[in-house]
Design a protein around this motif. Sequence first.
Motif, short mmCIF file in Angstrom:
data_model
loop_
_atom_site.label_atom_id
_atom_site.label_comp_id
_atom_site.label_asym_id
_atom_site.label_seq_id
_atom_site.Cartn_x
_atom_site.Cartn_y
_atom_site.Cartn_z
N ARG A 10 -17.03 -2.86 16.34
CA ARG A 10 -16.77 -4.30 16.27
C ARG A 10 -15.39 -4.62 16.86
O ARG A 10 -15.22 -5.64 17.52
N ARG A 46 -14.57 -7.11 19.90
CA ARG A 46 -13.55 -8.16 19.77
C ARG A 46 -12.53 -8.07 20.90
O ARG A 46 -12.14 -9.08 21.48
N LYS A 65 -23.67 -4.16 15.15
CA LYS A 65 -24.80 -4.78 14.44
C LYS A 65 -25.17 -3.98 13.21
O LYS A 65 -25.61 -4.52 12.19
N SER A 88 -9.86 -17.65 16.29
CA SER A 88 -11.10 -18.16 15.70
C SER A 88 -12.22 -18.25 16.73
O SER A 88 -13.38 -17.96 16.43
N GLU A 143 -13.61 -14.80 17.38
CA GLU A 143 -14.54 -14.39 16.32
C GLU A 143 -15.91 -15.05 16.50
O GLU A 143 -16.94 -14.45 16.22
N GLU A 144 -15.91 -16.28 16.97
CA GLU A 144 -17.18 -16.97 17.22
C GLU A 144 -17.98 -16.24 18.29
O GLU A 144 -19.21 -16.07 18.18
N VAL A 146 -17.68 -13.04 19.13
CA VAL A 146 -18.10 -11.75 18.57
C VAL A 146 -19.34 -11.90 17.70
O VAL A 146 -20.30 -11.14 17.82
N GLU A 147 -19.32 -12.91 16.81
CA GLU A 147 -20.44 -13.12 15.90
C GLU A 147 -21.73 -13.42 16.67
O GLU A 147 -22.79 -12.89 16.36
N GLU A 148 -21.62 -14.26 17.70
CA GLU A 148 -22.83 -14.60 18.46
C GLU A 148 -23.35 -13.40 19.24
O GLU A 148 -24.57 -13.18 19.32
N THR A 180 -17.43 -0.58 12.17
CA THR A 180 -16.24 -1.43 12.25
C THR A 180 -15.40 -1.14 13.50
O THR A 180 -14.79 -2.04 14.06
N ILE A 185 -23.07 -10.23 18.44
CA ILE A 185 -23.69 -9.30 17.51
C ILE A 185 -25.00 -9.86 16.97
O ILE A 185 -26.00 -9.13 16.83
N ASP A 186 -25.04 -11.15 16.69
CA ASP A 186 -26.29 -11.78 16.21
C ASP A 186 -27.40 -11.67 17.24
O ASP A 186 -28.58 -11.59 16.89
#
Length: 500
Positions: A85, A89, A78, A311, A314-315, A317-319, A82, A321-322
Motif C-alpha cells: 500500500r 501511495r 487489496k 487527502s 489517499e483518494e 489510493v483507495e480507488e 501494508t 485498490i477498490d
Amino acid sequence: MQTASAEIGYQQTGEILPRAILVPEMAVDRLIRQRADRFIRAAGSVSLAEHVQIEEVSVESPTTDQATNLMDSVHRAKHGDTVARQMVRANSEIDLVERTIKAGNIIEVLVAEDEDGELVQHGQSLDSVHSNSLRFASATPAMRERAEPEARNNFRIKHHYKADQIDDHYFVVLSRFPDKSAMTDEEARKAGFFLDTKSAAFQATIKQGAGVKTESAFVAGAKHVDAPLHDERAIIAMGAYFGIDYSGKTAAEIIDMPMLIPKSLMPNGVVDLVKLYDQFAGGTFFGQAKPAEDYLAFKQFCRQRQVALSSTVEEVVEELIDRAHEIHTPLQAVEMLDEISEKKMVIYSVKKDHTIDPRVFGPVAARHIERARLYELAGEVDKANESTILAQETAESYSCPSAREKDALAANDAEKLGDSESLNSLIRCIKCRKYVKKKEVVKKQSWCCPKCKYEVDICNGKEIPKEEVVEKEPAKLISFQEILNKPKEDSTIEPEPLAA
C-alpha cells in the motif's frame, strides 16, 4: 578504501582542479557499466509485446517478497499488504505532483537498504523499477536512449553508496528536454513532456541513514511558451562551472554523464543547482521569467504543497485498490492511475489550488478549468461543477515522461496474437507460461491450455492427467482466478551482484 575526494585529487597543489568528478571517467565505472549493460540486455531480451501482460501475483502464495510493479502492489494492497500500500501511495503521490507541476518544484524520495543490502522503496527494488522502465516505458528509440543511461546510473548509485562515496558527495544527474534530432515536439508531447515549459530535471542523491535520499528539481527549459530554449546552454555552463565538458552532447548522453559534487558545494541540496541554473539561464526563477524568490523558502513551500495533497493522494489510493479486480496487466494499472489521478487533480485545481497551471490538462480542458474557477469564486456551484466535469472529459495530462505509447503496445499485442482481441480476453497458463485466449481454454468439464495441454478439473482445480478421461455431472464452478493463484515458478532475471 580510496574516497571520491582522493580519486579526484583534492591535494593542495596550487593547481586549478575540477569541482566535481565525472563518474564515467572513474576507474571503477568500466566494471559498473559492464554489469549494467548485462542487466539492460536481459531486460530487453524479451520482446515488449510478451511483457505487456503479466499475470496477477498470488497474494496467498507470492513468488517473491518484493512487489515488481504497480499492478502487483495494488493486488497485494487489496489483500492487506501494508508495504505494498505504501508503494501504491508513493506512485500515486509522485504522479499527482508530476502531472500538475511541470516547473518550479522539488520533490524528495527516500530509498532504504534492506537486509540483503539492496536499495528498496516500499518493497520494490530499484532494479525492478528500471527493469520495468526498460520493458514498458521505452517503446520508442528516443526514450530507450534515455532509459538505458538511467539504468546505468542506478548501478552507479548502488556502487558508490556501498563504497561510501556519496556520504559527502551528491550523485547528480542533469536531464534536459529532448533534442530536436531525437524527437519532434509532437513525439515529445506523446511521450509525456510538457511543451509549454519544456522542463528539465536535476536529481541529487546522497546517503541518508541506511539508504539514500534523492531530491529532484523541475525547471523550465524556456522562459515562457514562445521563448527559445535555454536549457542546453545553461546546463553546458553548469557543467563547465564544475569542470565537466557537456558541450556537443545530446540530452541522452548528458544523462549518462553524472557527476559527484562535494556536499560543501551544495549545502542546501538540489536547490543550489537550481540557483546556479537560473544564473546561467539569464536571470530566471526555476527557469521561468518570474521574479526571484528565496530559494530555501520556496523549497519549504514545495514540501508544504506536497503535504496539502495528502487527502487527494489517499483518494487515489483507495480507488485504485477498490478497483483492483479490473487490473490484469501492468499497463492497465498505469492507465488506471492515469485516469483516476487526472480526474482528481482537475477537481483539486478548481477547488483547492488555483496556482496550478490549467494548461497542464491540455488547451480544451484549460478553458473549462478557468471557467470553473470563476464560477467557484462567484459561488455558482452547479455551473462550476458542470465546467469541472467538462474539464475532466477533455483533459489530456501526463506525469513523468514515458513512451508507453498505448496504441503502439496494442498494435504489438494484436500482431503477436494474430488478431485484435482485447487484453482482457487473454489468460496466462501457469504451466507453460504462454498467453492463450480464454475461449480456447474453457471446456465443459475442465479448463485446458491449448499450448501445453495442461488441464484442471473445474470442480476442484486439480490437474487432470493427460490419459484420464473426465466424465462428470456439471458441478459448482470455481473461478479461474483461483486456479491462476496456484504457486508458480519465479522467472525473475536477477542481475549479477556488484563487486565489493
